[in-house]
Design an enzyme around this catalytic site. Structure first.
Site, PDB file in Angstrom:
ATOM      1  N   CYS A 139       0.857  -1.178   0.000  1.00  0.00           N
ATOM      2  CA  CYS A 139       0.000   0.000   0.000  1.00  0.00           C
ATOM      3  C   CYS A 139       0.899   1.236   0.000  1.00  0.00           C
ATOM      4  O   CYS A 139       2.096   1.135   0.202  1.00  0.00           O
ATOM      5  CB  CYS A 139      -0.884  -0.006   1.239  1.00  0.00           C
ATOM      6  SG  CYS A 139       0.058   0.182   2.744  1.00  0.00           S
TER       7      CYS A 139
ATOM      8  N   CYS B  85       3.527   1.688   2.690  1.00  0.00           N
ATOM      9  CA  CYS B  85       4.792   0.985   2.569  1.00  0.00           C
ATOM     10  C   CYS B  85       5.821   1.885   1.896  1.00  0.00           C
ATOM     11  O   CYS B  85       6.988   1.917   2.283  1.00  0.00           O
ATOM     12  CB  CYS B  85       4.643  -0.288   1.731  1.00  0.00           C
ATOM     13  SG  CYS B  85       3.546  -1.498   2.439  1.00  0.00           S
TER      14      CYS B  85
ATOM     15  N   ASP C  88      -6.530 -26.191 -11.682  1.00  0.00           N
ATOM     16  CA  ASP C  88      -5.423 -27.016 -11.233  1.00  0.00           C
ATOM     17  C   ASP C  88      -5.697 -27.310  -9.758  1.00  0.00           C
ATOM     18  O   ASP C  88      -6.314 -26.502  -9.075  1.00  0.00           O
ATOM     19  CB  ASP C  88      -4.118 -26.226 -11.389  1.00  0.00           C
ATOM     20  CG  ASP C  88      -2.964 -26.905 -10.714  1.00  0.00           C
ATOM     21  OD1 ASP C  88      -2.725 -28.070 -11.060  1.00  0.00           O
ATOM     22  OD2 ASP C  88      -2.323 -26.285  -9.856  1.00  0.00           O
TER      23      ASP C  88
ATOM     24  N   ASP D  55      -1.460 -22.226 -10.885  1.00  0.00           N
ATOM     25  CA  ASP D  55      -0.341 -21.465 -10.342  1.00  0.00           C
ATOM     26  C   ASP D  55       0.928 -22.271 -10.538  1.00  0.00           C
ATOM     27  O   ASP D  55       0.882 -23.450 -10.836  1.00  0.00           O
ATOM     28  CB  ASP D  55      -0.550 -21.153  -8.855  1.00  0.00           C
ATOM     29  CG  ASP D  55      -0.291 -22.346  -7.986  1.00  0.00           C
ATOM     30  OD1 ASP D  55      -0.652 -23.452  -8.418  1.00  0.00           O
ATOM     31  OD2 ASP D  55       0.272 -22.201  -6.902  1.00  0.00           O
TER      32      ASP D  55
ATOM     33  N   ASP E 183       2.159 -24.957 -14.512  1.00  0.00           N
ATOM     34  CA  ASP E 183       0.897 -24.648 -15.181  1.00  0.00           C
ATOM     35  C   ASP E 183       1.065 -23.635 -16.301  1.00  0.00           C
ATOM     36  O   ASP E 183       0.120 -23.351 -17.030  1.00  0.00           O
ATOM     37  CB  ASP E 183      -0.114 -24.082 -14.174  1.00  0.00           C
ATOM     38  CG  ASP E 183      -0.660 -25.178 -13.272  1.00  0.00           C
ATOM     39  OD1 ASP E 183      -0.617 -26.334 -13.694  1.00  0.00           O
ATOM     40  OD2 ASP E 183      -1.109 -24.860 -12.171  1.00  0.00           O
TER      41      ASP E 183
END
Lengths: 827, 69
Positions: free
Chosen positions: A105, A108, A516, A722, A726
């Site tokens: 954000c 940070c 997956d 992921d 994949d």
């Protein structure tokens, strides 16, 4: 002060674990943390006087655990390595760009900048929020680069030196060029408009011929400059489309601009007495400006999505532990590693190169390559792949493939190629364009012929030209880009990263979603699903198990330790010993306790009840791993460990199924366990809709073929997955959707990245639906505008003032309608 | 009315100057982060108070943290 609820970690906002939470006293308040990492980071932030970070951080935050400061940061002090990314500035300071991991954000950004600026040795520190990049300048005699990286690491962010590659430099230049061309078009528009107001005034109140000519010439010169500089990209794009016998949006745009400009120029240069002597320079320059604004917004939306996913380099470590001739260990930069070099890999290291194991024994997590969450045992003679994670033991390896030859680079290259060759599917507006151009040209010809036979030639030309001008497809050209830009921007805020705009259009047509299993529908981490004790005094037994597992470095041991975190570990452990590939054992009050695999148990000659044995078989066929606890002759307890389903998965799948979309599960598991999981996700008994299809025992390299098969059956397929394994399937699918942090290769291969988790999938679908709806409405608005004004133009009744008002109004309607997507998706 | 012949070039010169300034700002990467800057203005409330920018007494503690590792 905005703070997360009491049940959440004060720093990261994640739910506190029921047991094992950390309490600390900060700023005079007792704060609770989910882990030591968060507590440390918070303490450092407090000690540097930057507590207002917590004031600015969103109260509903759910961040991942803070990044650890890298162990090998001092590798970046190596002058040889620094030559690539560190620059000395004329004022004696050094400057480097660092890629940041862990930015959530704007707070940070504030925190990193202020932490660094507090150090005297740093003269400049600025973070780009959209690009997650830190530019820092320092005095090299006062601080080292590694110390800067560590300082950023201590507050929970990982910084990696970063060097722009050629492609990124080019795209930055394109972006800046587009921005300036847009500004130039705006400058032209504003100045031409001043003259236009004078001319319209003259129409109503009369104007001397001399002044009219001056204003017309003034507009002519400026508009020419605007078209030549800002508008030339339309012409080059239209020209290349026409040469390939295609029509794109730039074709009608170019026709509109050139016809209006030529007509207005003729009127300016040689005014014909008694005839229409109006110029359209204001409409042209406004049109060029608006289209460029649309293009700029579109490209910056696309750009921010792709720069957020360019973190692939984070997969490979930058340094390696090199073993020299004397067998001493040296930390060297990865690029200096040669084929045949001996390297040492410690527990917790990422393996830097593809290599053969020379000695040692360890478990390696190959999930990024194979998608399998269970670690693989490696000992001498086995091959290890660069980028995988060494978990338990120490290994000595001999490098076999380096750089471009490595498995990881090859996958990355393949994905890049496939992604580049994936053509944007023709969108709705592009399909309308040929018809639009055709009809407009027909209408213009009809107008010309009609007035040529009923009036004179100049009037016929003028009316036909007016038809061409007034149909200028400004709104049509903005209809799709505006909707997609706003849809994608909103997606970014909701945790749905749209990497390819056309994915938003295609997602609506998807009628088959393939999931997956590992890491997508499941957590992707090993957990203890249940455990049983065979004896009465469980409390004492668990205390022993816990201390044993704490001493072990095995990944399964960690999962068991977590499951028993509510139990105080026993303190009477003696003679701890770990047996490679089997388990651990130790003595407690003269009783030897073993924890390990079932194979170990049977090899020690311990027999099991038939009932228990059957249960173990059942567990293993469900994909779980059984860990046994036993003394010299009896089984005392057992743990069943497996990868658990994400709790939100069944509800999400059900809601998608109800929309009439077919669902499939893709997994490398055996048929039996895959079916069991499918039943857990979508119980066949509760619904009459078509059940979840299961493709079990699919090897990672076959996943893309399965997708192609489904596409062959006529489905429009979306793949949700992921991990590196994949990636080919994600590229093959019509819409590839990646899960996770957008840091790995799957995010590179995907069209859409779900940053928040699986529950973002329905949001992505709603977003797609609303964006498509808006695009259709926008197209109707722009076509409706034409239906309204074209008859007037054909009748020769259009005053340029009407054109100057109607054209921007139609564009503004389209932009305004696109902005409504915010309301429609949220409301 | 003849004053217009002066005013139009004058206006043009001003806007060209603005255009050149804009070109400089684009070239020096000031439009690279369109989102972050919007938030930056909301963040700096504390350092607006003079003398609070650096917290001297607390510095050593954070330095200690660094030395430990």
């Amino acid at each position: 002060m905005t703070e997360p609820a009491e049940s959440a970690c004060f720093h990261c906002g994640l739910n506190l674990p029921i047991t094992g939470m950390i309490k600390a006293n900060i700023q005079g308040h007792g704060r609770s943390f989910c882990c030591n990492g968060c507590a440390q980071v918070c303490e450092i932030i407090h000690n540097s006087g930057l507590d207002s970070f917590y004031k600015h951080a969103p109260s509903s935050r759910q961040w991942s655990t803070p990044e650890q400061a890298p162990e090998d940061a001092n590798i970046f002090d190596n002058p040889e390595l620094q030559a690539d990314f560190v620059r000395q500035r004329p004022d004696g300071t050094y400057q480097a760009d660092l890629l940041l991991e862990g930015i959530h954000c704007p707070a940070c950004v504030w925190l990193i900048e202020h932490t660094l600026r507090q150090l005297d040795a740093i003269s400049y520190a600025e973070v780009s929020y959209t690009r997650h990049r830190l530019r820092v300048r320092w005095f090299s005699e006062k601080i080292k680069l590694s110390e800067i990286i560590m300082a950023v690491g201590h507050i929970g962010y990982q910084a990696i030196p970063y060097e722009e590659d050629l492609e990124q430099k080019a795209s930055k230049e394109r972006r800046q060029d587009l921005l300036f061309r847009m500004a130039f078009a705006g400058f032209v528009f504003a100045n031409v408009m001043t003259a236009a107001v004078c001319l319209y005034g003259g129409d109503f109140f009369g104007i001397e011929q001399k002044w009219r000519a001056i204003f017309q010439w003034y507009s002519f010169v400026l508009t020419f400059a605007g078209i030549a500089y800002s508008g030339r990209s339309f012409f080059s794009s239209a020209w290349s489309a026409v040469r390939q016998r295609r029509l794109n949006m730039d074709v009608p745009i170019s026709i509109g601009i050139s016809v209006s400009f030529i007509w207005s120029s003729i009127v300016t240069v040689s005014p014909v007495q008694g005839y229409e002597d109006h110029v359209y320079f204001d409409s042209i320059s406004m049109f060029v400006f608006l289209i460029l604004v649309g293009r700029f917004l579109e490209s910056s939306a696309r750009d921010s999505a792709s720069s957020a996913t360019r973190h692939l380099l984070a997969l490979l470590p930058r340094s390696a532990r090199f073993l020299n001739n004397k067998g001493e260990e040296e930390l060297v930069p990865l690029r200096s590693v040669q084929q045949g070099d001996l390297l040492r890999i410690k527990p917790g290291d990422r393996i830097p190169v593809d290599a053969d194991v020379v000695s040692g024994h360890s478990e390696v997590d190959e999930a990024i390559i194979s998608g399998e969450s269970k670690p693989v045992t490696k000992s001498a003679g086995a091959q290890v792949i660069g980028g995988t994670l060494n978990m338990s033991g120490q290994l000595s390896i001999k490098a076999t493939h380096i750089g471009h030859d490595s498995v990881l680079s090859q996958i990355i290259e393949l994905v890049d190629q496939a992604q580049n060759s994936k053509v944007d599917v023709q969108n709705l507006a592009d399909r309308i364009v040929p018809w639009f151009v055709f009809i407009v040209l027909c209408l213009a010809s009809i107008t010309f012929l009609f007035w040529f036979s009923y009036a004179d030639l100049p009037f016929a030309i003028m009316s036909a030209v007016t038809v061409l001008i007034i149909t200028c497809p400004c709104a049509l050209g903005l209809a799709t880009p505006m909707a997609i830009t706003i849809g994608a921007g909103l997606g970014g805020k909701l945790g749905v990263l749209i990497k390819r705009g056309s994915a938003l259009e295609q997602l609506l047509n998807v009628d088959h979603i393939v999931f997956d299993k590992t890491g997508t529908l499941t957590q992707g981490k090993i957990h203890v699903s249940h455990y049983h004790a065979m004896i009465e005094d469980t409390e004492a037994l668990w205390a022993k198990v816990r201390v044993l597992e704490q001493a072990s470095e095995h990944p399964l041991a960690q999962a068991i330790d977590n499951a028993l975190s509510h139990i105080e570990p026993s303190t009477h452990m003696l003679n701890f010993n770990s047996v490679a590939g089997r388990g651990v054992h130790a003595e407690f009050d003269k009783q030897v306790i073993h924890i390990g695999s079932l194979g170990w148990l049977t090899s020690l000659g311990i027999t099991l009840d038939e009932g228990i044995e059957k249960q173990f078989k059942q567990e293993e066929s469900n994909g779980a791993t059984v860990v046994a606890v036993f003394d010299h002759n009896t089984l005392l307890a057992w743990f069943s460990l497996g990868d658990e389903l994400r709790p939100e998965a069944p509800a999400i799948l059900q809601s998608i199924q109800q929309k009439g979309i077919a669902l499939s599960l893709l997994t490398g598991d055996r048929q039996g366990s895959a079916l069991a999981i499918a039943e857990k996700l979508l119980p066949t008994s509760t619904t009459s809709l078509s059940p979840l299809r299961v493709f079990a025992e699919v090897m990672p390299n076959e996943k893309a073929d399965k997708i192609a098969q489904l596409q062959g059956q006529g489905f429009t397929v979306a793949m949700v997955g992921d991990g590196v394994n994949d990636a080919p399937a994600l590229t093959q699918a019509n819409v590839g959707i990646a899960m996770g942090q957008a840091t790995d290769i799957s995010a590179q291969a995907a069209d859409v990245v779900l940053l928040g988790g699986l529950d973002r999938l329905p949001i992505a679908m709603t977003l797609s639906k609303q964006t498509m709806r808006t695009i259709k409405q926008n197209l109707s608005i722009s076509l409706g505008y034409n239906i309204l004004v074209v008859p007037l133009a054909m009748a020769g009744m259009v005053h340029p003032l009407l054109a100057a008002i109607a054209m921007p109004v139609s564009s503004l309607l389209v932009i305004g309608n696109a902005l409504l997507i915010h309301k429609r998706v949220k409301g | 009315m003849d004053i217009i012949l002066m005013l139009i070039p004058a206006a043009l010169i001003f806007s060209i100057a603005a255009l050149l300034v804009f070109r400089w700002s684009v070239k020096s990467d000031q439009y690279d982060d369109m989102e972050g800057e919007a938030y930056r203005i909301l963040m700096d409330d504390e350092s607006m108070i003079p003398g609070r920018e650096k917290k001297e007494p607390k510095q050593p503690e954070s330095d200690q943290e660094k030395e430990k590792t």
